[in-house]
Design an enzyme around this catalytic site. Sequence first.
Site, PDB file in Angstrom:
ATOM      1  N   GLU A  15      33.113  49.448  54.143  1.00 20.22           N
ATOM      2  CA  GLU A  15      32.434  50.252  53.310  1.00 20.22           C
ATOM      3  C   GLU A  15      31.353  51.338  53.824  1.00 20.22           C
ATOM      4  OE1 GLU A  15      32.002  47.374  49.317  1.00 20.22           O
ATOM      5  OE2 GLU A  15      32.227  46.134  51.109  1.00 20.22           O
ATOM      6  N   SER A 179      34.420  46.345  47.455  1.00 20.30           N
ATOM      7  CA  SER A 179      35.147  47.546  47.295  1.00 20.30           C
ATOM      8  C   SER A 179      36.628  47.340  47.259  1.00 20.30           C
ATOM      9  CB  SER A 179      34.740  48.601  48.234  1.00 20.30           C
ATOM     10  OG  SER A 179      33.411  49.042  48.267  1.00 20.30           O
ATOM     11  N   TYR A 248      36.648  54.665  44.197  1.00 20.62           N
ATOM     12  CA  TYR A 248      35.861  55.641  44.867  1.00 20.62           C
ATOM     13  C   TYR A 248      36.578  57.144  44.920  1.00 20.62           C
ATOM     14  CZ  TYR A 248      33.063  51.708  46.003  1.00 20.62           C
ATOM     15  OH  TYR A 248      32.076  50.936  45.974  1.00 20.62           O
ATOM     16  N   ARG A 287      24.553  42.480  40.499  1.00 17.53           N
ATOM     17  CA  ARG A 287      25.446  43.151  39.310  1.00 17.53           C
ATOM     18  C   ARG A 287      26.584  41.813  39.206  1.00 17.53           C
ATOM     19  NH1 ARG A 287      29.357  46.994  40.806  1.00 17.53           N
ATOM     20  NH2 ARG A 287      30.872  45.316  41.018  1.00 17.53           N
ATOM     21  N   ASP A 289      29.727  40.037  37.615  1.00 18.31           N
ATOM     22  CA  ASP A 289      31.086  40.481  36.943  1.00 18.31           C
ATOM     23  C   ASP A 289      31.907  39.338  36.509  1.00 18.31           C
ATOM     24  OD1 ASP A 289      30.141  42.882  38.337  1.00 18.31           O
ATOM     25  OD2 ASP A 289      31.663  42.984  40.043  1.00 18.31           O
ATOM     26  N   GLU A 302      32.358  37.438  40.326  1.00 15.42           N
ATOM     27  CA  GLU A 302      31.706  37.443  41.439  1.00 15.42           C
ATOM     28  C   GLU A 302      30.165  38.056  41.062  1.00 15.42           C
ATOM     29  OE1 GLU A 302      32.470  40.540  44.321  1.00 15.42           O
ATOM     30  OE2 GLU A 302      33.306  41.908  42.906  1.00 15.42           O
ATOM     31  N   ASN A 304      27.570  40.728  42.993  1.00 11.18           N
ATOM     32  CA  ASN A 304      27.423  41.669  44.057  1.00 11.18           C
ATOM     33  C   ASN A 304      26.099  41.852  44.346  1.00 11.18           C
ATOM     34  OD1 ASN A 304      30.465  42.881  44.664  1.00 11.18           O
ATOM     35  ND2 ASN A 304      30.227  42.747  42.529  1.00 11.18           N
ATOM     36  N   GLY A 308      27.859  48.654  44.154  1.00 11.12           N
ATOM     37  CA  GLY A 308      27.792  50.200  44.291  1.00 11.12           C
ATOM     38  C   GLY A 308      26.421  50.959  43.313  1.00 11.12           C
TER      39      GLY A 308
END
Length: 345
Positions: A15, A179, A248, A287, A289, A302, A304, A308
């Site tokens: 990443e 990602s 992305y 974050r 999810d 998950e 994070n 991002g």
Amino acid sequence: MKTKLGLLYGGKSAEHNVSLQTAKAVTAAINLNTFDVYPIYISIDGTWTEGAKLEAPAASVEALQLSGNGGTEHVLSMLAQNKYDVVFPLLHGPNGEDGTVQGLLEVLNVPYVGNGVLASSAGMDKIMMKNVFAQAGLEQVGYTHLIRPRWEQDKERACSRIEEEIGWPCFVKPANLGSSVGISKCQNREELAAAMDEAFQFDRKVIIEEGVTAREIEVGILGNDLPECSVIGEIVPKKDFYDYKAKYEDGDTALIIPADLTEEQKVNMKELAIRAYQSLDCSGLVRADFFLTEDGRFLINEVNTMPGFTPFSMFPLLWKEAGVDYPQLIEKMIELGIERHQEKQ
Ligand code: ADP
Ligand code: MG
Ligand code: MG
């Protein structure tokens, strides 16, 4: 007195490029009247380089790929001498988001933004993370895992076990990445075998999960011991799933903010998100999810620990909707990092 900030980006992970994009955006948004920003670049092969104090936002991603300036030893000695008041590890994936860099900063007694060693490492390993969530009573998809030597030993047997325990469709993922790198959706044994070989290119551990048909709902969390949730958002991938390209490159995945949910669903999901946050002993930000299944259950997918973070990424957009814009969010995260360090003293 300005706060001296070490902005750590790049990194030895798949990443790397995502991190560079983010670093560029952060240099454009951060208030250079409040912060003295020192860029610290980690190349893909792991060499650290410190740049001169920023006088203006980075002109390009290339400009951020520093070279020279003493290398790793120089940067480590700057860190050890407490040159920076706080370090912002804008790193995704292994060797950055996984507790290793956080451990280095702890040992050197440098305050830093985001999650500590435990939450970062447990959050990076999708198997460990799911084990912790299970312990906390959070509902999630069925999963199993495999290590590389076992796979190499008997692929047929492994496929049979996965077919029996997980079934179709299943998702195959390297345990320690993000990602969507190395992730495949499989409908049969042939696809499974190819997906396993692919995922083992990235990691010695692979997780295999039940595939669900569900909405993808996400929430941002900020805070240390008393965390708060942002507005809730939804991702609608145009493709079969939210893969690396969709995240992305194509940029045509729809982010719906706020997500269309009932009040009761929002309250329920936020409560689950905070439970997930606390189960991993998170701090600073995550974050979280979720999958929202057709029968109305929120399954945690998950968290994070360094999501991002370009201005167009979900996490900043969720906070923007909650009234915290990108520059304010950066400052808030830095404050939380300093506060956490002080509380530990
Ligand atoms: P990453 O950490 O790389 O983002 P995720 O576990 O979030 O990995 O997987 C990436 C994407 O793949 C998800 O956003 C979702 O679109 C899809 N996906 C992952 N796991 C499942 C699953 N068990 N069922 C259905 N879709 C999944
Ligand atoms: Mg992830
Ligand atoms: Mg994800």
